[in-house]
Design an enzyme around this catalytic site. Sequence first.
Site, PDB file in Angstrom:
ATOM      1  N   GLU A 157     -51.348  -7.224  31.498  1.00  0.00           N
ATOM      2  CA  GLU A 157     -50.082  -7.883  31.816  1.00  0.00           C
ATOM      3  C   GLU A 157     -50.173  -9.383  31.531  1.00  0.00           C
ATOM      4  O   GLU A 157     -49.153 -10.018  31.203  1.00  0.00           O
ATOM      5  CB  GLU A 157     -49.745  -7.620  33.287  1.00  0.00           C
ATOM      6  CG  GLU A 157     -48.300  -7.858  33.664  1.00  0.00           C
ATOM      7  CD  GLU A 157     -47.314  -6.855  33.074  1.00  0.00           C
ATOM      8  OE1 GLU A 157     -47.743  -5.829  32.502  1.00  0.00           O
ATOM      9  OE2 GLU A 157     -46.100  -7.110  33.178  1.00  0.00           O
ATOM     10  N   HIS A 197     -48.753  -6.799  24.810  1.00  0.00           N
ATOM     11  CA  HIS A 197     -49.658  -5.676  25.098  1.00  0.00           C
ATOM     12  C   HIS A 197     -50.291  -5.154  23.806  1.00  0.00           C
ATOM     13  O   HIS A 197     -51.484  -4.876  23.742  1.00  0.00           O
ATOM     14  CB  HIS A 197     -48.880  -4.522  25.744  1.00  0.00           C
ATOM     15  CG  HIS A 197     -48.538  -4.730  27.191  1.00  0.00           C
ATOM     16  ND1 HIS A 197     -49.499  -4.967  28.151  1.00  0.00           N
ATOM     17  CD2 HIS A 197     -47.352  -4.708  27.858  1.00  0.00           C
ATOM     18  CE1 HIS A 197     -48.911  -5.088  29.349  1.00  0.00           C
ATOM     19  NE2 HIS A 197     -47.608  -4.946  29.191  1.00  0.00           N
ATOM     20  N   HIS A 227     -42.577  -8.812  25.062  1.00  0.00           N
ATOM     21  CA  HIS A 227     -43.477  -8.393  26.139  1.00  0.00           C
ATOM     22  C   HIS A 227     -44.418  -7.278  25.641  1.00  0.00           C
ATOM     23  O   HIS A 227     -45.641  -7.384  25.753  1.00  0.00           O
ATOM     24  CB  HIS A 227     -42.640  -7.905  27.329  1.00  0.00           C
ATOM     25  CG  HIS A 227     -43.448  -7.494  28.520  1.00  0.00           C
ATOM     26  ND1 HIS A 227     -43.749  -8.339  29.559  1.00  0.00           N
ATOM     27  CD2 HIS A 227     -44.040  -6.315  28.828  1.00  0.00           C
ATOM     28  CE1 HIS A 227     -44.483  -7.706  30.459  1.00  0.00           C
ATOM     29  NE2 HIS A 227     -44.673  -6.465  30.032  1.00  0.00           N
ATOM     30  N   GLU A 228     -43.825  -6.238  25.075  1.00  0.00           N
ATOM     31  CA  GLU A 228     -44.644  -5.120  24.584  1.00  0.00           C
ATOM     32  C   GLU A 228     -45.527  -5.561  23.428  1.00  0.00           C
ATOM     33  O   GLU A 228     -46.629  -5.043  23.243  1.00  0.00           O
ATOM     34  CB  GLU A 228     -43.759  -3.933  24.189  1.00  0.00           C
ATOM     35  CG  GLU A 228     -42.881  -3.375  25.305  1.00  0.00           C
ATOM     36  CD  GLU A 228     -43.633  -3.044  26.589  1.00  0.00           C
ATOM     37  OE1 GLU A 228     -44.843  -2.750  26.521  1.00  0.00           O
ATOM     38  OE2 GLU A 228     -43.013  -3.114  27.668  1.00  0.00           O
TER      39      GLU A 228
END
Lengths: 514, 514
Positions: free
Chosen positions: A297, A271, A267-268
């Site tokens: 997001e 980003h 997830h990170e």
Amino acid sequence: MSLKEYEASFLAYVKKILNMQEAISVLYWDLRTGAPKNAVRQRSNVISQLSSDVFKMSTSKEMEHYLITLEEAIQAGKCTLEVEKTVEFLRREFDHNTKIPVEEYEAYVKCQAESESVWAEAKTENNFSKFEPYLTEIIEYKRKFVEYLGYGDSKYDTYLKQYEPGMSVAKLDEVFAAVREKLVPIVKAISNSGKNFEREEMKANVSKQKQREICEDFLTTLGYDFNSGRLDETSHPFATNINLGDVRVTTKYHEDYFAKALFSTIHECGHALYEQNISKSLEGLPIAQGASLGIHESQSLLYEKMIGQSFEFWKGNYSKLTKQLNGVLDDVSLEDFYKAINHSKPSYIRIEADELTYPLHIMLRYEIEKDLLDGLIQVKDLPAIWNKKMEEYLGIIPPTNREGVLQDVHWSMGLFGYFPTYALGAMYAAQIKATMEKDLTNVNELIESNDFHSILNWLKINIHQYGATKTPQELLKDVTGEELNVQFYIEYLENKYAKLYELSFSEQNMGSEA
Amino acid sequence: MSLKEYEASFLAYVKKILNMQEAISVLYWDLRTGAPKNAVRQRSNVISQLSSDVFKMSTSKEMEHYLITLEEAIQAGKCTLEVEKTVEFLRREFDHNTKIPVEEYEAYVKCQAESESVWAEAKTENNFSKFEPYLTEIIEYKRKFVEYLGYGDSKYDTYLKQYEPGMSVAKLDEVFAAVREKLVPIVKAISNSGKNFEREEMKANVSKQKQREICEDFLTTLGYDFNSGRLDETSHPFATNINLGDVRVTTKYHEDYFAKALFSTIHECGHALYEQNISKSLEGLPIAQGASLGIHESQSLLYEKMIGQSFEFWKGNYSKLTKQLNGVLDDVSLEDFYKAINHSKPSYIRIEADELTYPLHIMLRYEIEKDLLDGLIQVKDLPAIWNKKMEEYLGIIPPTNREGVLQDVHWSMGLFGYFPTYALGAMYAAQIKATMEKDLTNVNELIESNDFHSILNWLKINIHQYGATKTPQELLKDVTGEELNVQFYIEYLENKYAKLYELSFSEQNMGSEA
């Protein structure tokens, strides 16, 4: 002074602000990745001093003069796109930060700080009435400030646009209603199916060191550049763009649930890939960052959910993972692993919710925030309202307020209009991925063969490079040919979960339950 | 404004400077402990902006006004000791930074920066003449600046006092001569003895992870507080006082020489213990740091050499170390390990020199620096002068300038007067340890039984707590009853190395060689 010289002087001024922000980012990163306990108290003084300097420079007479002068030059078509977008960006900030009288804002900041620590106590003690007066005061400030800031059709719009420029209550109401109408019956159908995909093996003990190696390996696979970043441990994972050559990822290792750390890292990574691939020509400008929280997001969810939790991804990576985990998963087939990581079940806590139920947690919060701002509901009634909506959307009622209305820190910090960006991210991601599939034709094959270069390159060309030079809706329109169209998201969820649970969610079947 | 209010306003101003310095310290620490490669270029802009802000605030009209006003109040006996010492400290800095005309200083900084990178090339290429014109220019600046800064008996004093307040060429000449007279024959006698204590086992491969565990363990044993610090990896080890609750240690792991990392860590631990134990009442003042570089080095050398490389220390810790190293040292007895870590042999490179030969490397540099400043020697003659002194003091001649006059970065950075503090540290340490032995009576037993609490407490009460409220000589006199007396150091070295090499270094035996 010529316009060119004036622009240069403006850009040098802006650069000074950004340099201080870079220092603040390093200080925060440090505090959250292992600064010693006794460092914290004095470190807060440093951060608060630098933040106050940044605030002063961003709201100074000098800044105002730059903005007014350059806005005229932009009107006359004399500035570059970069200067134009920078001026727009700083103007939004300037207006927001100068429209509210300083004394009132300072009183609010004080209330906010107290409120956050009272919230933490109230949550621990499961005592909503302790938090109630503080939240009431925060809402009063928010309702007062929106009068200074101004608003159009809805007060909520003003706060929403701070995080998601161009988004509106009108649009959110429309897309959330469409999603909810489809999702609520799907969630019910899955609950009623009685299928449980969870596997005990996922809870095996895996050392932090091993998890770290696995996370580093997957980051590399996905195209994360360790020459422009690093991976560290923290308690609440985040990615941070310190400068364009220094975009760091953090994660939390769960020794009894390795998959949590892995997907949180992916997830990170989503980003971070965004920020690592912003055009270097934007360096030194405040627009060298993501277009909005929602677009940000979309990148993290695209990588975490739509790639990282896809069947294709694990077709390409499962045998490697089982080797890395030395036997832990030997009795779990690829198919069962895929099912386990996508198991869906209504739950009380938003941050632990699965992909399917997650947006319903957001809608509930959105509706409450909107009604609070409009003065339609009272803070004291929130626990009851919360629980009623939970039952309606997810079919469950939290046994305590700690697992209900008190679970999130956001409201105690005055963050209203923030939650919807989490859900928008998933909607944007589905729409973006649909276009990517049209463009590249073989996205699933690319994923299966671990060819993430082509995927990243497509995202870089279409999204990442632009930073915040485009608004979210401009970006979406340029990439996908249309503004937010929630059908892509609905279809994505329907298809994935119909297949996973071997159920049919077509209109006819669900009609009776909707 | 009352004096009390004026003092408060002064202290708030000073605190602002220190907060910026704290940010700079974190940025430096980050750069040196794993910031990604591509972060560096832009990070330098941030550091240079903050440093320039610090410089401006420390040399501003406002600062001058504070200093003048408070100096009057101090004269009238109206200020606290903390304010008095802070004013003294900032006055030294102010004078140094304002006496040199700004344009000349900026030109010098530019020359310095170029010089440093040219030095690095010249060293790599073993090409002294490439560096020669730059070093010549640096010396010219230094000779010119000392006229602005003023000097008494010796130009060198002015630069020396920047690092070691109260120290003078007169005193250094005296103590260095005394040490050299004793040391040169001892070094020769050891060389002639033909004894070689080195052990192949010391070069065994030990993983970084294992070394890290060992270093953490020894830091804890010595009393380093991990709630107020952390240990990280770097390429050139250092300790840094970020704030009084955040004093970090760094080390470099050598996978083919674990002892190097261990002793380097203990060295930095000595520095860090000093800063961790400065009185919290000095927090927020620039005097919340070590009294001088020399006193700082006395603490690091006391821990590294006089404790960490003592026989007693390993009597208490060797069996633990051999277990930690899983068999690597199984064939090395305690006695042989002790000998191996204290093996002495003349060598070309200062930073690799042992305890006994080290001060001779410093004296050589000191003499050259002094003569350069006084215009008694020319830069072009340095290689020859260097080699001649090496032969005279250590009995060896470097085969290349890379291993000779080009080895250190200091001169290329304009650091003159800095080297002597390394040697002073060892001298201070011996004198301080002698007093500690008188006070505690059983220091060797404390070391042997790993009771470092009593030792640290003694250092805290007598040295650490005072920070820079005392000058080095005041501190030494208050602790030991006299100013620097080099006999303690000479006796310490004589005793240790006589025992180690089973030789006698008494006057009679050495007379003929001296």
